[in-house]
Design a protein around this motif. Structure first.
Motif, short mmCIF file in Angstrom:
data_model
loop_
_atom_site.label_atom_id
_atom_site.label_comp_id
_atom_site.label_asym_id
_atom_site.label_seq_id
_atom_site.Cartn_x
_atom_site.Cartn_y
_atom_site.Cartn_z
N GLU A 1 0.82 -1.22 0.00
CA GLU A 1 0.00 0.00 0.00
C GLU A 1 0.85 1.27 0.00
O GLU A 1 0.37 2.34 -0.36
CB GLU A 1 -0.92 0.02 1.23
CG GLU A 1 -2.27 -0.67 1.00
CD GLU A 1 -2.14 -2.15 0.68
OE1 GLU A 1 -1.19 -2.78 1.18
OE2 GLU A 1 -2.98 -2.68 -0.07
N LEU B 1 0.38 -1.45 8.55
CA LEU B 1 -0.91 -0.97 8.03
C LEU B 1 -1.69 -0.23 9.12
O LEU B 1 -2.38 0.75 8.86
CB LEU B 1 -1.73 -2.13 7.46
CG LEU B 1 -1.17 -2.77 6.18
CD1 LEU B 1 -1.98 -4.01 5.80
CD2 LEU B 1 -1.15 -1.77 5.02
N TYR C 1 -6.58 5.72 3.41
CA TYR C 1 -6.85 4.45 2.73
C TYR C 1 -7.97 4.56 1.69
O TYR C 1 -8.37 3.54 1.14
CB TYR C 1 -7.17 3.37 3.77
CG TYR C 1 -5.91 2.87 4.48
CD1 TYR C 1 -4.88 2.28 3.75
CD2 TYR C 1 -5.75 3.00 5.85
CE1 TYR C 1 -3.72 1.83 4.38
CE2 TYR C 1 -4.60 2.55 6.49
CZ TYR C 1 -3.59 1.97 5.74
OH TYR C 1 -2.45 1.52 6.35
N HIS D 1 -7.83 2.48 -1.63
CA HIS D 1 -6.99 1.27 -1.47
C HIS D 1 -7.91 0.06 -1.38
O HIS D 1 -8.62 -0.12 -0.39
CB HIS D 1 -6.12 1.37 -0.22
CG HIS D 1 -4.95 2.29 -0.39
ND1 HIS D 1 -3.75 1.87 -0.90
CD2 HIS D 1 -4.83 3.61 -0.17
CE1 HIS D 1 -2.93 2.90 -0.96
NE2 HIS D 1 -3.54 3.97 -0.53
#
Ligand SMILES: NC(=O)c1ccc[n+]([C@@H]2O[C@H](COP(=O)([O-])OP(=O)(O)OC[C@H]3O[C@@H](n4cnc5c(N)ncnc54)[C@H](OP(=O)(O)O)[C@@H]3O)[C@@H](O)[C@H]2O)c1
Length: 344
Positions: free
Chosen positions: A134, A158, A270, A273
Motif C-alpha cells: 500500500e 498498516l 486508505y 486502497h
C-alpha cells in the motif's frame, strides 16, 4: 512472456510450505501468470495434493531441477537463510524476485546479522525494495527484488503508518499481537503441535525479543517525518488456536488529536486502497472478517478523553495479506497488472 499463451512464466520455490501452497492456489487462478515450476525437496515427483488434499494438483520438482533462468519471476517461499542463495541465483539468471523470507527485509547489514545470523549478498540487499504494497507501489513497480514484509510487520505497519507519517503518535508503541498457528510454517514443533496449541493462548517472545521487532522499527523510522521522536516498540505476540489469521491491538499516546480525528486521517489515507478497510468508529477489527482474503481491516477505538491514547486494531490473514497475497499484489504491480488481479 510466451506469445502463444499471453501469460508470464513464474516459478515458486518452497511450494509445499504453508505460504508456497497458498501462492500456488492464487497463481493457478491468475489470468496472466503461469507456473513453470513449483519446488519441494521432500515431495519432489509428487502432486502438491500429497501435502494437502485441498491444494492445487500440480507436480512438485526438486529445487535442483528448477531452471530459474527460464522464468520471468521467481517467488521464494523458503525459510530465511535458505532463501538468500536462491534469490541470488534467480537474479543472476535474470528473473525478478519476490522473496517471502526475512533475508532481504532489513536494510542494515549488522542488524540483519544479529537478527538472522545468516549470510546474504549485501549488494542485492541494497537493491531490495521493501514491499509493503500500500505504501511502496512506485518502487515495487521498478524493482528487480522485492523483500515481501513479514506478517506481523505488515499488520502493524498498516495499522500505524497513516498516523506515523504525520508524526501523530508518541511512544512507546505497545503492540499486543495474536497469530494463528500457520504463522509458524508447516512443520509442527513442541509448541505448535495440535495438542500443544489447541485450547490455549500462549504468549511467546514478549517484550521486544521477537525477530520481527527490528523490521517493525525499521518501518516506523522509514515512514516518520524528519525530526520526529523515536517510537520505541513493546511487542507481545501470542499464539492462538486458529489455523490462520492475525490481529494486532496497538496502544500509543495521541497528544494532538482525538480518536475521531485520527479516524478521519485513516479514512483519507486508505481511500481508494482496494485491500484496506477502515471500519466505522465503534466497530472492531476481527480475524473472521479477513480470513482467506487479501484484505486488512483497521479500527480506531473511540478511547476516553482522559487518557489521550490511540487504540488501533488491525486484522489480516497471515498467509495472504501477510505473505502470499501481498507477494502476488507486489507481482501485479511489478508487471503492470491491476493489483486486484487474481486476488479479488
Ligand atoms: N507462514 C506465514 O504465515 C508466513 C508469513 C510471512 C512470511 N513467511 C515466510 O515465508 C517463508 C516460508 O514460510 P512458510 O510458513 O510457508 O514455511 P514452511 O511451511 O516451513 O515451508 C517452507 C518451504 O521451503 C522448503 N524448504 C525448506 N528448507 C529448504 C531448503 N533448505 N532448501 C530448499 N527448500 C527448502 C520446504 O519444502 P521441502 O522441505 O520439501 O524442501 C517448504 O516447501 C519463510 O521465510 C517465512 O518466514 C511466512
Amino acid at each position: 512472456m510466451t506469445a502463444a499463451s499471453n501469460t508470464h512464466s513464474v516459478g515458486v520455490l518452497g511450494a509445499s510450505g504453508s505460504s508456497g501452497a497458498e501462492l500456488i492456489r492464487l497463481l493457478s487462478k491468475h489470468p496472466r501468470f503461469s507456473v513453470s515450476f513449483a519446488t519441494s525437496r521432500q515431495y519432489a515427483g509428487h502432486s502438491l495434493r500429497r501435502v494437502d488434499p485441498a491444494a492445487v494438483d500440480i507436480e512438485l520438482c526438486h529445487p535442483d531441477d528448477a531452471d530459474t533462468s527460464c522464468v520471468e519471476a521467481v517467488f521464494t517461499c523458503l525459510p530465511h537463510g535458505s532463501s538468500a542463495p536462491a534469490v541470488k541465483r534467480s537474479r543472476s539468471g535474470g528473473a525478478r524476485v519476490i522473496d517471502l523470507s526475512g533475508d532481504f527485509r532489513l536494510r542494515d547489514p549488522e542488524t540483519h546479522r544479529t537478527v538472522y545470523g545468516s549470510p546474504r549478498d549485501e549488494q542485492l540487499a541494497a537493491e531490495a525494495v521493501y514491499g509493503l504494497s500500500e505504501f511502496a507501489e512506485a518502487r515495487v513497480r521498478e524493482a528487480g527484488l522485492v523483500a515481501n514484509p513479514g506478517c506481523y510487520p505488515t499488520c502493524t505497519a498498516l495499522a500505524v503508518v497513516p498516523a506515523v507519517k504525520r508524526g501523530l503518535l508518541r511512544g512507546p508503541l505497545i503492540i499486543n499481537a495474536l497469530s494463528g498457528v500457520s504463522g509458524a510454517g508447516r512443520t509442527p514443533s513442541a509448541k505448535t503441535h495440535f495438542c500443544a496449541a489447541v485450547d490455549d493462548v500462549r504468549p511467546y517472545n514478549v517484550g521486544s525479543s521477537h525477530r520481527h521487532v527490528p523490521e517493525i522499527e525499521q518501518s516506523l523510522r522509514a515512514w516518520s517525518p524528519a525530526g520526529a521522536p523515536e517510537l520505541p516498540v513493546i511487542f507481545n505476540p501470542h499464539l492462538v488456536p486458529l489455523e490462520r489469521g492475525m490481529l494486532v491491538t496497538i496502544t500509543a499516546s495521541l497528544p494532538s488529536l482525538t480518536p475521531a480525528e485520527l479516524h478521519e486521517v485513516y479514512t483519507d489515507a486508505y481511500r481508494g486502497h482496494d485491500f484496506v478497510d477502515v471500519l466505522p468508529m465503534g466497530e472492531h477489527a476481527r480475524i473472521r472478517a479477513v480470513a482467506r482474503t487479501n484484505r486488512a481491516v483497521i479500527a480506531i477505538a473511540p478511547g476516553h478523553p482522559r487518557t489521550r491514547h490511540a487504540v488501533i486494531t488491525c486484522a489480516i490473514d497471515n498467509l495472504l495479506k501477510g505473505a502470499a497475497g501481498q507477494a502476488l499484489q507486489n507481482a501485479n504491480t511489478m508487471f503492470g497488472f491491476p493489483i486486484q488481479e487474481g486476488l479479488a
